[in-house]
Design a protein around this motif. Structure first.
Motif, short mmCIF file in Angstrom:
data_model
loop_
_atom_site.label_atom_id
_atom_site.label_comp_id
_atom_site.label_asym_id
_atom_site.label_seq_id
_atom_site.Cartn_x
_atom_site.Cartn_y
_atom_site.Cartn_z
N SER A 13 0.83 -1.21 0.00
CA SER A 13 0.00 0.00 0.00
C SER A 13 0.86 1.26 0.00
O SER A 13 0.60 2.22 -0.74
N THR A 62 -5.81 6.80 3.52
CA THR A 62 -5.65 5.57 4.29
C THR A 62 -6.96 5.27 5.00
O THR A 62 -7.20 5.76 6.11
N ASP A 72 -6.54 3.21 0.13
CA ASP A 72 -6.42 1.89 0.72
C ASP A 72 -7.66 1.63 1.58
O ASP A 72 -7.86 2.29 2.61
#
Length: 280
Positions: free
Chosen positions: A174, A210, A230
Motif C-alpha cells: 500500500s 488511508t 487503501d
C-alpha cells in the motif's frame, strides 16, 4: 482423506464464488440473527429453510424484498467451492454426516484465507509493488497451499497469527502504491480505523487516503475520488457511492461493494461486479 490437487486457473476466477460447485455452505455453516439484514435467526450448522435440494436458494431473486439483504452482501471469495470440491472431493454434508463438523468448521477459515489471496494477488499485479513482488508471490503461494491443506491442518491453524504475519507485506504494498499521491487536506486527515460513520464527504478528493479498517457505515461518499485509496477492512455498509471513482481503489472487494449503495455512474475496477441492487 486424500486431497484433490488444484488445476492452475486464473487467480481472480478462483477467488469468486461459484455456487454451482458448492453445497450451500454459506446457507448452512454460518449463523445469522434476525435483524435488518435477515428475516429470522438461524444457528450455525442448521440449513436455511430457503435452501433447496440442489443447494441453491429458492428465493434468490427476491432476497432483498424478503428481508435477506445480508445474503446479497455476503461473498465467500470462492471458499465454498474450494472446500466442497478440493478438500472433500465433492462430498456433501448431506451425504456423509461424518464430514459435517469438519466442513462447517473449515468454511469460515478458508474464506479468510481466500480473502488474503485476493489482497495479495491485487497487490502483486500493481507495477509500483515491483520491489516486493517476490515477497508477495511467496506469500500468495504459501497461503494458497494452506487453503489446499487437510481439514485437520486448517482447523488447527492460528488464523489471527497468520494474518498478522501477512499484514506487513500488504501494508508495504500500500505504501509503495500510494507513495506518489499528493494528499488533499481531507485525505490527509483520515487515519486507519477512523470512525466515519455517517460522515458527509461527498465530492471530496480522497485519492491515496488511508481508509484501512475505517467505519464508513452510512457515510456519504458520492462523487468522491477514491483512486489509490487503501480500503482494506473498511466497512462499507450502506455507504453512498453514487458517482464515486473506485476504479483503482486498493484492496476493494466484492463484499464491500455489495454492502454499499451506488449507481450507473460509479466507477468500479474490472475485478468486481456492479451489484444488481444498485440504482441504474
Amino acid at each position: 482423506m486424500d486431497l484433490i490437487p488444484l488445476t492452475p486457473v486464473d487467480r481472480r476466477g478462483g477467488l469468486r464464488a461459484d455456487c454451482s460447485r458448492c453445497v450451500g455452505l454459506c446457507c448452512v455453516a454460518l449463523a445469522f440473527a434476525r435483524s435488518a439484514d435477515f428475516a429470522f435467526t438461524k444457528d450455525a450448522g442448521d440449513p436455511c429453510v430457503n435452501l433447496a435440494e440442489d443447494y441453491l436458494c429458492v428465493i434468490h431473486p427476491e432476497l432483498r424484498q424478503r428481508g435477506f439483504k445480508g445474503c446479497t452482501v455476503f461473498d465467500c471469495f470462492g471458499a465454498g467451492q474450494k472446500v466442497t470440491q478440493h478438500t472433500f472431493g465433492g462430498t456433501s454434508w448431506r451425504d456423509d454426516p461424518d464430514v459435517r463438523r469438519e466442513m462447517f468448521g473449515m468454511f469460515p477459515l478458508v474464506r479468510q484465507l481466500q480473502e488474503l489471496l485476493w489482497y495479495l494477488d491485487g497487490a502483486a499485479g500493481m507495477p509500483q509493488t515491483a520491489p516486493i513482488r517476490d515477497d508477495l508471490e511467496r506469500a500468495y503461494e504459501k497461503t494458497e497451499a494452506l487453503t489446499r491443506a487437510s481439514a485437520d491442518d486448517i482447523l488447527s491453524l492460528d488464523l489471527d497469527e497468520y494474518r498478522g504475519a501477512i499484514a506487513p507485506i500488504l501494508h508495504r504494498a500500500s505504501e509503495l502504491v500510494r507513495a506518489g499521491v499528493t494528499l488533499s487536506t481531507a485525505a490527509a486527515g483520515i487515519q486507519p480505523g477512523a470512525d466515519l460513520m455517517g460522515a458527509l464527504l461527498a465530492g471530496q478528493d480522497l485519492r491515496g487516503a488511508t481508509l484501512r479498517g475505517a467505519w464508513l457505515i452510512g457515510a456519504d461518499l458520492r462523487s468522491c475520488d477514491l483512486s489509490l485509496a487503501d480500503v482494506i477492512g473498511a466497512d462499507f455498509r450502506d455507504t453512498e457511492l453514487g458517482g464515486a471513482d473506485l476504479g483503482s481503489t486498493l484492496f476493494l472487494t466484492q463484499f464491500q461493494v455489495n454492502a454499499a449503495h451506488g449507481d450507473a455512474s460509479t466507477v468500479l475496477p474490472p475485478s468486481v461486479s456492479r451489484p444488481s441492487h444498485w440504482r441504474r
